[in-house]
Design an enzyme around this catalytic site. Structure first.
Site, PDB file in Angstrom:
ATOM      1  CG  ASP A   1      19.536  31.806  45.913  1.00 18.80           C
ATOM      2  OD1 ASP A   1      20.176  32.807  45.544  1.00 18.80           O
ATOM      3  OD2 ASP A   1      19.081  31.679  47.061  1.00 18.80           O
TER       4      ASP A   1
ATOM      5  CD  GLU B   1      19.239  29.105  50.639  1.00 17.71           C
ATOM      6  OE1 GLU B   1      19.360  28.763  51.812  1.00 17.71           O
ATOM      7  OE2 GLU B   1      18.310  29.810  50.234  1.00 17.71           O
ATOM      8  CG  ASN B   2      16.795  27.679  47.586  1.00 17.73           C
ATOM      9  OD1 ASN B   2      17.177  28.818  47.346  1.00 17.73           O
ATOM     10  ND2 ASN B   2      16.171  27.363  48.703  1.00 17.73           N
TER      11      ASN B   2
ATOM     12  CG  HIS C   1      16.112  26.943  52.493  1.00 17.71           C
ATOM     13  ND1 HIS C   1      15.025  26.474  53.193  1.00 17.71           N
ATOM     14  CD2 HIS C   1      15.685  28.033  51.804  1.00 17.71           C
ATOM     15  CE1 HIS C   1      13.972  27.233  52.932  1.00 17.71           C
ATOM     16  NE2 HIS C   1      14.355  28.201  52.105  1.00 17.71           N
TER      17      HIS C   1
ATOM     18  CG  HIS D   1      21.245  33.581  51.607  1.00 20.53           C
ATOM     19  ND1 HIS D   1      21.186  33.148  50.306  1.00 20.53           N
ATOM     20  CD2 HIS D   1      20.146  33.069  52.219  1.00 20.53           C
ATOM     21  CE1 HIS D   1      20.122  32.386  50.131  1.00 20.53           C
ATOM     22  NE2 HIS D   1      19.473  32.327  51.279  1.00 20.53           N
TER      23      HIS D   1
ATOM     24  CG  HIS E   1      16.883  35.025  50.913  1.00 13.91           C
ATOM     25  ND1 HIS E   1      16.541  33.746  51.303  1.00 13.91           N
ATOM     26  CD2 HIS E   1      15.931  35.844  51.446  1.00 13.91           C
ATOM     27  CE1 HIS E   1      15.438  33.796  52.055  1.00 13.91           C
ATOM     28  NE2 HIS E   1      15.057  35.047  52.146  1.00 13.91           N
TER      29      HIS E   1
END
Length: 274
Positions: free
Chosen positions: A8, A39-40, A68, A153, A178
């Site tokens: 991530d 995703e972050n 997210h 995830h 995650h």
């Protein structure tokens, strides 16, 4: 095939670490394929089209997502025109985007990348095991795909391990994302699938999961509403998994945990140095 997965990307430190380090690593290790969980990447919450493009320009072949995925609302739109960005395959039918991508690696191999999200302690999505089974049935290893990469995830290590053994011998790599903390269980499962419960994050490790420490600590102490979580602002470290994949079988010959940056010691794939 030489493959690299990066965990991530958290905020600006993670993005800068990817932009600064990945182009050199692709050349230095002669990487055939790179997948990044993004995703972050946008301030710690979601991803924008500009940031996705930056990750791809830095050397990623595919960007995966997670819980997210839609924090930046524009992702609901641009994911439809960006085939190199995938969201968990077990989102309900009708969700924008796709849960898998087949790309051509630099060595000419066809690589299936699948993204799924766990259900333990997470949003209740469709069955991730069934979702992966459908993707592999359409593009099985050794028949249609030369390599198969699965990003799980998920919160629970048990669910990630179950997915690893469920896919053992049918995937090149099953890797968890995650939790933002790299695990020390990097190994090859009995059937030949490389596995790690969590790849960790690309971000500032002088933090709490990539965020400035003060607000998370305060929340644990006081249990009251407070300031918005903000990504830590120090130098980022790359964290992920490197796999040497057998061209004949699509299974793993060797696997290494990779850390490149100031916060964690670096691990180098044996024999990949020029």
């Amino acid at each position: 095939m030489r493959f690299l997965f990066l965990g991530d990307v958290v905020g600006r430190p993670g993005r800068l670490a990817v932009q600064d380090q990945l182009p050199g690593l692709r050349e230095r290790w002669k990487l055939d394929c790179v997948v990044i969980n993004g995703e972050n990447a946008a301030g710690g919450f979601g991803i924008t089209e500009t940031i996705c493009d930056e990750l791809l320009e830095a050397g990623a072949d595919v960007v995966t997502l997670g819980n997210h995925s839609w924090d930046q609302r524009e992702a609901l739109v641009f994911i439809e025109r960006q085939p190199a960005m995938i969201r968990p395959a077990n989102y309900p039918a009708g969700t924008p985007g796709r849960g898998a991508a087949v790309i051509e690696a630099r060595n000419g191999a066809r690589v299936l990348v699948v993204n799924v999200m766990g259900r333990l302690y997470m949003d209740a999505l469709d069955d991730p095991f069934g979702a992966v089974e459908r993707e592999l049935a359409a593009c099985p290893l050794g028949e249609v795909a030369d390599a198969v990469i699965v990003d799980v995830h998920a919160e629970a290590t048990s669910e990630k391990q179950a997915m690893g053994y469920f896919l053992d011998g049918r995937a090149s790599l099953v890797v968890g994302t995650h939790t933002h903390v790299p695990t020390s269980d990097t190994r090859i499962l009995p059937g030949g699938t490389a596995y790690q419960s969590d790849a960790g994050m690309c971000g500032d490790y002088d933090s709490i999961l990539g965020m400035h420490r003060e607000e998370p600590v305060r929340r644990f102490l006081q249990k009251t509403p407070g300031a918005r979580l903000e990504p830590a602002s120090g130098t980022g470290t790359l964290s992920g998994v490197a796999v040497d994949i057998d061209d004949a079988t699509g299974l793993a010959k060797a696997v290494w945990a990779v850390r490149v940056g100031p916060n964690l010691s670096e691990a180098l794939p044996t024999g990949w140095e020029a």
